[in-house]
Design a protein around this motif. Structure first.
Motif, short mmCIF file in Angstrom:
data_model
loop_
_atom_site.label_atom_id
_atom_site.label_comp_id
_atom_site.label_asym_id
_atom_site.label_seq_id
_atom_site.Cartn_x
_atom_site.Cartn_y
_atom_site.Cartn_z
N ILE A 88 0.62 -1.07 -0.13
CA ILE A 88 0.33 0.22 0.26
C ILE A 88 0.47 1.15 0.68
O ILE A 88 0.68 1.99 -0.50
N ARG A 89 1.57 1.09 0.68
CA ARG A 89 3.02 2.26 0.79
C ARG A 89 3.60 2.21 -0.58
O ARG A 89 3.24 4.19 -0.70
N SER A 90 3.96 2.30 -1.62
CA SER A 90 4.19 1.32 -2.87
C SER A 90 3.43 1.90 -3.50
O SER A 90 3.13 3.03 -3.84
N GLY A 91 2.23 1.92 -3.53
CA GLY A 91 0.93 2.58 -4.11
C GLY A 91 0.93 3.57 -3.86
O GLY A 91 0.74 4.38 -4.93
N VAL A 92 0.66 4.52 -2.99
CA VAL A 92 0.56 5.96 -2.74
C VAL A 92 2.19 6.24 -2.73
O VAL A 92 1.85 7.68 -3.68
N GLN A 93 2.40 5.69 -2.93
CA GLN A 93 3.84 6.47 -3.53
C GLN A 93 4.17 6.42 -5.16
O GLN A 93 4.18 7.66 -5.45
N GLU A 94 3.16 5.89 -5.77
CA GLU A 94 3.79 5.72 -7.02
C GLU A 94 2.60 6.40 -7.65
O GLU A 94 1.78 6.35 -8.67
N GLY A 95 1.44 7.04 -6.56
CA GLY A 95 0.60 7.51 -7.07
C GLY A 95 -1.31 6.41 -7.96
O GLY A 95 -2.52 7.70 -7.92
#
Length: 220
Positions: free
Chosen positions: A148-155
């Protein structure tokens, strides 16, 4: 009593000259649990299965409670390697998060189907292994939070607390992977229900409709 005694005599013994290790003890404990269930499996039964004295087992495991905790820990750990690989692997976060939960569901269903006696024993023993179960859940939360953190970072995911969102995802999908719901997994409608829950989760997590569509996985 006679029937139980006969069954106990059937437990295969291991060569006494094979080095005794914790791994061997836990493996033997799993076999005893399959045969007799958690209510009757004891350190004496495990020692008999190994062909050693119970004192020899106690040199590696201090108490029956510790032995049972080791069984729960080994069971929980066996589910994690494929999940770790998915969480740390490549790909857009929505698809990766779906693969992560799909894999969690698949491994629980497979173990329930392939090893039902030990699965039932695990459900019973885990009630008394709260610290181990809590650690296992925390790792699952951590893996989901990583994605989920990577999804926030990738937008692709909204700006939110990854850990809180991960807990929500695991809680929302618990019917499909928590051992307490194992009796429901044979329901023909279970996969459709899972897809419906997933759609709601993606609608809440994702920024764009394309990400919602991308988050859909294959039917289990």
């Amino acid at each position: 009593m006679k029937r139980e005694s006969a069954a106990r005599r059937e437990v295969p013994t291991s060569p006494v000259d094979t080095p005794l290790t914790r791994d061997r003890i836990v493996a033997a404990a799993e076999d005893v649990l399959r045969r007799f269930g958690p209510a009757k499996a004891t350190v004496v039964d495990v020692a008999r299965a190994l062909g050693v004295s119970h004192a020899a087992v106690y040199r590696h495991v201090a108490t029956k409670a510790e032995l049972r905790d080791l069984v729960v820990s080994r069971w929980a750990e066996a589910t994690l390697p494929p999940l770790r690989a998915i969480a740390s692997g490549p790909g857009p976060a929505p698809q990766r998060l779906r693969r992560l939960i799909d894999a969690l569901i698949a491994v629980k269903r497979r173990r329930a189907a392939d090893d039902p006696e030990l699965f039932a024993a695990y459900r019973t023993l885990s009630a008394d292994a709260q610290s181990i179960v809590a650690a296992h859940i925390e790792e699952l939360v951590g893996l989901a939070a990583m994605v989920i953190r990577s999804g926030v970072q990738e937008g692709t995911f909204r700006a939110l607390d990854p850990v809180a969102a991960a807990r929500a995802v695991l809680f929302a999908t618990s019917r499909f992977h928590h051992p307490a719901h194992a009796a429901e997994w044979a329901d023909p409608a279970i996969d459709a229900a899972y897809n419906d829950v997933w759609q709601v989760l993606m609608n809440g997590l994702c920024i764009a409709k394309r990400a919602v569509r991308a988050g859909r996985g294959s039917k289990l």
